[in-house]
Write an enzyme that holds these catalytic residues in place. Sequence first.
Site, PDB file in Angstrom:
ATOM      1  N   GLN A  43      74.340  31.228  50.879  1.00  0.00           N
ATOM      2  CA  GLN A  43      73.639  30.177  50.305  1.00  0.00           C
ATOM      3  C   GLN A  43      74.514  29.073  49.847  1.00  0.00           C
ATOM      4  OE1 GLN A  43      70.240  32.387  48.104  1.00  0.00           O
ATOM      5  NE2 GLN A  43      69.179  30.317  48.738  1.00  0.00           N
ATOM      6  N   GLY A  72      67.854  34.296  41.671  1.00  0.00           N
ATOM      7  CA  GLY A  72      68.740  35.242  42.820  1.00  0.00           C
ATOM      8  C   GLY A  72      69.442  33.918  43.643  1.00  0.00           C
ATOM      9  N   CYS A  99      62.754  29.123  47.249  1.00  0.00           N
ATOM     10  CA  CYS A  99      63.990  29.451  47.699  1.00  0.00           C
ATOM     11  C   CYS A  99      64.834  28.287  47.548  1.00  0.00           C
ATOM     12  CB  CYS A  99      64.067  29.818  49.345  1.00  0.00           C
ATOM     13  SG  CYS A  99      65.902  30.231  49.845  1.00  0.00           S
ATOM     14  N   LEU A 100      65.978  28.569  46.904  1.00  0.00           N
ATOM     15  CA  LEU A 100      67.021  27.347  46.414  1.00  0.00           C
ATOM     16  C   LEU A 100      67.517  26.536  47.857  1.00  0.00           C
ATOM     17  CD1 LEU A 100      69.142  29.048  43.786  1.00  0.00           C
ATOM     18  CD2 LEU A 100      67.354  27.540  43.517  1.00  0.00           C
ATOM     19  N   HIS A 108      63.892  39.191  48.738  1.00  0.00           N
ATOM     20  CA  HIS A 108      64.410  37.948  49.223  1.00  0.00           C
ATOM     21  C   HIS A 108      65.853  37.732  49.441  1.00  0.00           C
ATOM     22  CE1 HIS A 108      63.645  33.724  48.815  1.00  0.00           C
ATOM     23  NE2 HIS A 108      64.875  33.628  48.737  1.00  0.00           N
ATOM     24  N   GLU A 109      66.611  38.324  48.559  1.00  0.00           N
ATOM     25  CA  GLU A 109      68.179  38.315  48.553  1.00  0.00           C
ATOM     26  C   GLU A 109      68.825  38.873  49.710  1.00  0.00           C
ATOM     27  OE1 GLU A 109      69.158  35.570  47.153  1.00  0.00           O
ATOM     28  OE2 GLU A 109      67.476  35.339  45.984  1.00  0.00           O
ATOM     29  N   HIS A 140      68.482  37.421  52.947  1.00  0.00           N
ATOM     30  CA  HIS A 140      69.264  36.294  53.259  1.00  0.00           C
ATOM     31  C   HIS A 140      70.585  36.815  53.981  1.00  0.00           C
ATOM     32  CE1 HIS A 140      67.811  32.567  51.675  1.00  0.00           C
ATOM     33  NE2 HIS A 140      67.600  33.072  50.348  1.00  0.00           N
TER      34      HIS A 140
END
Length: 178
Positions: free
Chosen positions: A61, A56, A104-105, A146-147, A150
């Site tokens: 991000q 995701g 997380c990226l 999660h997304e 963000h």
Amino acid sequence: MTTIPSAKGRGTVRPIRRLGDPVLRTECDPVRTFDTSLKRLIDDMFASMYAAEGVGLAANQIGVSLQIFVYDCNDDEGRRHVGHVINPLVVAEDGDVVTDTEGCLSIPGLNFATPRFAHAVVEGVDADNEPVRVEGTGYFARCLQHEASHLRGGVYIDFLKGDTRRDAMRAIRSAGWS
């Protein structure tokens, strides 16, 4: 930037912003213009997510403060879900709270046990401004939560408590990239 296949066969890889970048802690703006540049952004988001081996990615991000996220994530039954949501609203987070490893990226290489609801429903629109409703359980529900977080300026470490939170903060301080 590198061009690689995305979910639609195109897209340019953009750098992933890391924790400490203010764009990750700022609530994103709603998308108001639905045009070819929006579709290009979604392609770039998929390309960036795949290049980073994520499941995701939220627009902030990659430094774009708009309410969009993309996903390519399996649920706990092994069903694959691929798509995007623009101007998402989480309309349900319910069921058991399950604590499982999450990463997380934007916080690369670190994973911590994070509590999330076992079920989530997100509503929004697609790139053609058509309504979408995405429902997930298990790992996919975790991805949706999660997304969406963000886009409100949150990161998964915000959900950590006690020793897990202290361990995460120590690891982030010593990571050298923050």
